[in-house]
Design an enzyme around this catalytic site. Sequence first.
Site, PDB file in Angstrom:
ATOM      1  N   SER A   1      36.652  11.926  17.446  1.00 18.54           N
ATOM      2  CA  SER A   1      37.561  12.294  16.600  1.00 18.54           C
ATOM      3  C   SER A   1      37.217  13.958  16.594  1.00 18.54           C
ATOM      4  O   SER A   1      35.981  14.388  16.897  1.00 18.54           O
ATOM      5  CB  SER A   1      37.458  11.671  15.133  1.00 18.54           C
ATOM      6  OG  SER A   1      37.900  12.539  14.121  1.00 18.54           O
TER       7      SER A   1
ATOM      8  N   TYR B   1      31.918   9.038   8.325  1.00 23.26           N
ATOM      9  CA  TYR B   1      32.808   8.880   9.341  1.00 23.26           C
ATOM     10  C   TYR B   1      32.510  10.049  10.440  1.00 23.26           C
ATOM     11  O   TYR B   1      32.377   9.672  11.456  1.00 23.26           O
ATOM     12  CB  TYR B   1      34.282   9.144   8.827  1.00 23.26           C
ATOM     13  CG  TYR B   1      35.251   9.123   9.951  1.00 23.26           C
ATOM     14  CD1 TYR B   1      35.862   7.911  10.491  1.00 23.26           C
ATOM     15  CD2 TYR B   1      35.982  10.204  10.250  1.00 23.26           C
ATOM     16  CE1 TYR B   1      36.809   7.636  11.723  1.00 23.26           C
ATOM     17  CE2 TYR B   1      37.016  10.147  11.505  1.00 23.26           C
ATOM     18  CZ  TYR B   1      37.401   8.754  11.875  1.00 23.26           C
ATOM     19  OH  TYR B   1      38.098   8.767  12.727  1.00 23.26           O
TER      20      TYR B   1
HETATM   21  N1  LIG Z   1      44.778   8.335  13.519  1.00 27.80           N
HETATM   22  C1  LIG Z   1      44.143   9.362  13.524  1.00 27.80           C
HETATM   23  O1  LIG Z   1      44.535  10.172  12.645  1.00 27.80           O
HETATM   24  C2  LIG Z   1      42.739   9.515  13.893  1.00 27.80           C
HETATM   25  C3  LIG Z   1      42.238  10.918  14.192  1.00 27.80           C
HETATM   26  C4  LIG Z   1      40.897  10.710  14.839  1.00 27.80           C
HETATM   27  C5  LIG Z   1      40.448   9.694  15.391  1.00 27.80           C
HETATM   28  N2  LIG Z   1      41.062   8.378  15.215  1.00 27.80           N
HETATM   29  C6  LIG Z   1      40.340   7.403  16.108  1.00 27.80           C
HETATM   30  O2  LIG Z   1      41.534   6.631  16.734  1.00 27.80           O
HETATM   31  C7  LIG Z   1      40.994   5.321  16.809  1.00 27.80           C
HETATM   32  C8  LIG Z   1      42.268   4.267  16.650  1.00 27.80           C
HETATM   33  O3  LIG Z   1      42.652   4.613  15.287  1.00 27.80           O
HETATM   34  P1  LIG Z   1      44.054   4.529  14.987  1.00 27.80           P
HETATM   35  O4  LIG Z   1      44.659   5.689  14.159  1.00 27.80           O
HETATM   36  O5  LIG Z   1      44.995   3.964  15.831  1.00 27.80           O
HETATM   37  O6  LIG Z   1      43.992   3.640  13.842  1.00 27.80           O
HETATM   38  P2  LIG Z   1      44.798   2.230  13.512  1.00 27.80           P
HETATM   39  O7  LIG Z   1      44.036   1.806  11.928  1.00 27.80           O
HETATM   40  O8  LIG Z   1      46.086   2.405  13.442  1.00 27.80           O
HETATM   41  O9  LIG Z   1      44.161   1.010  14.327  1.00 27.80           O
HETATM   42  C9  LIG Z   1      42.911   0.775  14.665  1.00 27.80           C
HETATM   43  C10 LIG Z   1      42.729  -0.721  15.129  1.00 27.80           C
HETATM   44  O10 LIG Z   1      41.589  -0.976  14.987  1.00 27.80           O
HETATM   45  C11 LIG Z   1      41.225  -2.662  14.785  1.00 27.80           C
HETATM   46  N3  LIG Z   1      40.129  -2.657  14.248  1.00 27.80           N
HETATM   47  C12 LIG Z   1      39.584  -1.856  13.025  1.00 27.80           C
HETATM   48  N4  LIG Z   1      38.186  -2.385  12.927  1.00 27.80           N
HETATM   49  C13 LIG Z   1      37.954  -3.377  14.001  1.00 27.80           C
HETATM   50  C14 LIG Z   1      36.697  -4.064  14.116  1.00 27.80           C
HETATM   51  N5  LIG Z   1      35.637  -4.137  13.543  1.00 27.80           N
HETATM   52  N6  LIG Z   1      37.086  -5.013  15.203  1.00 27.80           N
HETATM   53  C15 LIG Z   1      37.793  -5.044  15.855  1.00 27.80           C
HETATM   54  N7  LIG Z   1      39.158  -4.297  15.718  1.00 27.80           N
HETATM   55  C16 LIG Z   1      39.153  -3.469  14.825  1.00 27.80           C
HETATM   56  C17 LIG Z   1      42.453  -2.377  13.672  1.00 27.80           C
HETATM   57  O11 LIG Z   1      42.768  -4.094  13.336  1.00 27.80           O
HETATM   58  C18 LIG Z   1      43.589  -1.631  14.183  1.00 27.80           C
HETATM   59  O12 LIG Z   1      44.380  -2.426  14.830  1.00 27.80           O
HETATM   60  C19 LIG Z   1      39.796   5.146  15.901  1.00 27.80           C
HETATM   61  O13 LIG Z   1      38.670   5.026  16.554  1.00 27.80           O
HETATM   62  C20 LIG Z   1      39.999   6.162  15.057  1.00 27.80           C
HETATM   63  O14 LIG Z   1      38.785   6.682  14.160  1.00 27.80           O
HETATM   64  C21 LIG Z   1      42.026   8.490  14.515  1.00 27.80           C
END
Ligand SMILES: NC(=O)c1ccc[n+]([C@@H]2O[C@H](COP(=O)([O-])OP(=O)(O)OC[C@H]3O[C@@H](n4cnc5c(N)ncnc54)[C@H](O)[C@@H]3O)[C@@H](O)[C@H]2O)c1
Length: 257
Positions: free
Chosen positions: A144, A157
Amino acid sequence: MRFDGKTVLVTGAAGGFGSRMAEVFSNLGARMVLSDMDGDGLRDVTRALSGDAVALAGDVTDPAYHHDLVDLAQTEFGALDVAVNNAGIVQPMQRIPDTDPALAQRVIDVDLMGVFYALQAQLPVMASRFEDEGTPAAIVNIASAAGLIGSPFLAIYAAAKHGVVGLTRSAAAEYGLKGVRVNAVCPSFANTTMLTDYLEASPKSREATQSALTRNIPMARVGQVDEVVQAILFAASAQNSFMTGETLSVDGGLTAV
Ligand SMILES: NC(=O)c1ccc[n+]([C@@H]2O[C@H](COP(=O)([O-])OP(=O)(O)OC[C@H]3O[C@@H](n4cnc5c(N)ncnc54)[C@H](O)[C@@H]3O)[C@@H](O)[C@H]2O)c1
């Protein structure tokens, strides 16, 4: 960029970046191994793919689950070429003293230890295949912008994501001679459920929260899922053969200023 015949493992594949990655990698010829703790969501995503795909539901905080995923890739498709360690959670916006220790521990367990356990399972089988056959592999960890700069009200985080960057650089150094490239993609806020939930949980209005989030971003907006997925494809591609230990920012310039 094509991934014909390559086996690609994606964690967090039931939503957000993960479900879109499943679709795009599959459309580019990859055989998919999909992982998420949301079993129903995972089944829906897997069924919607036209190419070869298998899924196994589980929690990334369980080290044995990662070994099961790697075994599944090998038994179903013979090898593991690419792993995208993407599953993650975010914390509510809170100052450090107000953050519940149990919640903080869960963020560390999922966002940091989940990637550590994944690397423990993935690196040896990738390195061993390189030694036997000379086939290189790639790992992409989703960190991130909060893994590169301080993030007020998101401290635990940010700590977990800084940890993911540390794991990425260290793994790249350990496996540089063993045929495994390890890179991180660092998005800022992007348009997924994670962002929607986050905006809804905010005590301020959605507009006020979103405008506060984008205030310091030179491009003054949140990212789109495909903008992040494109960077992941680039990091994963075998053609990108000399990039390792890198953090790719996909953040509209947030960390550039
Ligand atoms: N969306 C953003 O703004 C953003 C920004 C920076 C980084 N990220 C990172 O991108 C990655 C994906 O995020 P996203 O935005 O697609 O989130 P999201 O919540 O849409 O999807 C995340 C997925 O991970 C799964 N998950 C959560 N905890 C879990 C666990 N313990 N075991 C197995 N599966 C699990 C959830 O069920 C979900 O399907 C994450 O690592 C997040 O930190 C997201």
